[in-house]
Design a protein around this motif. Structure first.
Motif, PDB file in Angstrom:
ATOM      1  N   ALA A 155      -5.366  11.353  -0.599  1.00 58.67           N
ATOM      2  CA  ALA A 155      -6.694  11.238   0.021  1.00 58.67           C
ATOM      3  C   ALA A 155      -6.670  11.652   1.494  1.00 58.67           C
ATOM      4  O   ALA A 155      -7.676  11.551   2.180  1.00 58.67           O
ATOM      5  CB  ALA A 155      -7.217   9.815  -0.120  1.00 58.67           C
ATOM      6  N   GLY A 156      -5.500  12.089   1.996  1.00 60.92           N
ATOM      7  CA  GLY A 156      -5.425  12.595   3.358  1.00 60.92           C
ATOM      8  C   GLY A 156      -4.825  11.662   4.397  1.00 60.92           C
ATOM      9  O   GLY A 156      -4.748  12.002   5.570  1.00 60.92           O
ATOM     10  N   LYS A 157      -4.377  10.479   3.986  1.00 57.08           N
ATOM     11  CA  LYS A 157      -3.769   9.547   4.943  1.00 57.08           C
ATOM     12  C   LYS A 157      -2.272   9.858   5.071  1.00 57.08           C
ATOM     13  O   LYS A 157      -1.688  10.538   4.234  1.00 57.08           O
ATOM     14  CB  LYS A 157      -3.970   8.100   4.488  1.00 57.08           C
ATOM     15  CG  LYS A 157      -5.424   7.679   4.475  1.00 57.08           C
ATOM     16  CD  LYS A 157      -5.551   6.238   4.052  1.00 57.08           C
ATOM     17  CE  LYS A 157      -7.008   5.799   4.006  1.00 57.08           C
ATOM     18  NZ  LYS A 157      -7.128   4.414   3.534  1.00 57.08           N
ATOM     19  N   SER A 158      -1.646   9.322   6.107  1.00 56.63           N
ATOM     20  CA  SER A 158      -0.221   9.584   6.326  1.00 56.63           C
ATOM     21  C   SER A 158       0.685   8.657   5.519  1.00 56.63           C
ATOM     22  O   SER A 158       1.859   8.960   5.316  1.00 56.63           O
ATOM     23  CB  SER A 158       0.119   9.472   7.814  1.00 56.63           C
ATOM     24  OG  SER A 158      -0.184   8.184   8.288  1.00 56.63           O
ATOM     25  N   THR A 159       0.164   7.532   5.077  1.00 58.00           N
ATOM     26  CA  THR A 159       0.922   6.609   4.233  1.00 58.00           C
ATOM     27  C   THR A 159       0.042   6.169   3.068  1.00 58.00           C
ATOM     28  O   THR A 159      -1.173   6.383   3.087  1.00 58.00           O
ATOM     29  CB  THR A 159       1.374   5.354   5.007  1.00 58.00           C
ATOM     30  OG1 THR A 159       0.227   4.639   5.442  1.00 58.00           O
ATOM     31  CG2 THR A 159       2.244   5.711   6.195  1.00 58.00           C
ATOM     32  N   CYS A 160       0.656   5.534   2.099  1.00 55.79           N
ATOM     33  CA  CYS A 160      -0.093   5.059   0.931  1.00 55.79           C
ATOM     34  C   CYS A 160      -0.044   3.540   0.868  1.00 55.79           C
ATOM     35  O   CYS A 160       0.900   2.916   1.350  1.00 55.79           O
ATOM     36  CB  CYS A 160       0.508   5.652  -0.346  1.00 55.79           C
ATOM     37  SG  CYS A 160      -0.503   5.341  -1.826  1.00 55.79           S
ATOM     38  N   TRP A 161      -1.045   2.935   0.255  1.00 58.13           N
ATOM     39  CA  TRP A 161      -1.112   1.483   0.100  1.00 58.13           C
ATOM     40  C   TRP A 161       0.145   0.958  -0.588  1.00 58.13           C
ATOM     41  O   TRP A 161       0.611  -0.130  -0.289  1.00 58.13           O
ATOM     42  CB  TRP A 161      -2.370   1.076  -0.682  1.00 58.13           C
ATOM     43  CG  TRP A 161      -2.398   1.598  -2.080  1.00 58.13           C
ATOM     44  CD1 TRP A 161      -2.950   2.762  -2.520  1.00 58.13           C
ATOM     45  CD2 TRP A 161      -1.807   0.989  -3.234  1.00 58.13           C
ATOM     46  NE1 TRP A 161      -2.738   2.923  -3.869  1.00 58.13           N
ATOM     47  CE2 TRP A 161      -2.042   1.836  -4.332  1.00 58.13           C
ATOM     48  CE3 TRP A 161      -1.104  -0.188  -3.455  1.00 58.13           C
ATOM     49  CZ2 TRP A 161      -1.602   1.557  -5.614  1.00 58.13           C
ATOM     50  CZ3 TRP A 161      -0.666  -0.470  -4.737  1.00 58.13           C
ATOM     51  CH2 TRP A 161      -0.918   0.399  -5.801  1.00 58.13           C
ATOM     52  N   CYS A 162       0.722   1.746  -1.497  1.00 55.92           N
ATOM     53  CA  CYS A 162       1.867   1.257  -2.273  1.00 55.92           C
ATOM     54  C   CYS A 162       3.144   1.152  -1.446  1.00 55.92           C
ATOM     55  O   CYS A 162       4.103   0.508  -1.875  1.00 55.92           O
ATOM     56  CB  CYS A 162       2.095   2.122  -3.509  1.00 55.92           C
ATOM     57  SG  CYS A 162       2.650   3.793  -3.159  1.00 55.92           S
TER      58      CYS A 162
END
Length: 102
Positions: free
Chosen positions: A66-73
């Motif tokens: 989605a374009g973020k540098s990190t993921c929720w996981c």
């Protein structure tokens, strides 16, 4: 304040088994504005997704896609890899919660 909490809280390796938020998302909930809360609730409900889960076929969200540098996981405990699943796609929160912790 709106919340996805269903009062069925249990920490499943960094993911609430009730609302499927990460512990970090729960802790920071009060700091989010209504727009950010609504977006996360839509992601949790599968209304916003980046792909389908390679395990169950339901909507899944990858923050990097989605374009973020990190993921929720990245903020949950590492899980064992799924046997027979050869994919780069993230699992949905339900399937990730069911995976054994590494």
């Amino acid at each position: 304040m709106t919340t996805p909490c269903i009062a069925a809280c249990k920490n499943a390796g960094g993911i609430c088994s009730g609302c499927k938020r990460t512990i970090d998302e729960i802790v920071s909930w009060k700091e989010l504005d209504e727009r950010e809360r609504a977006k996360l609730m839509s992601e949790l409900a599968g209304e916003i997704s980046t792909h389908t889960c390679p395990s169950c076929g339901k909507p899944a969200q990858c923050d990097i896609a989605a374009g973020k540098s990190t993921c929720w996981c990245f903020s949950v405990e590492e899980r064992e890899p799924m046997l027979g699943l050869e994919t780069e796609s993230c699992l949905c929160r339900d399937c990730l919660t069911k995976q054994p912790i590494a």
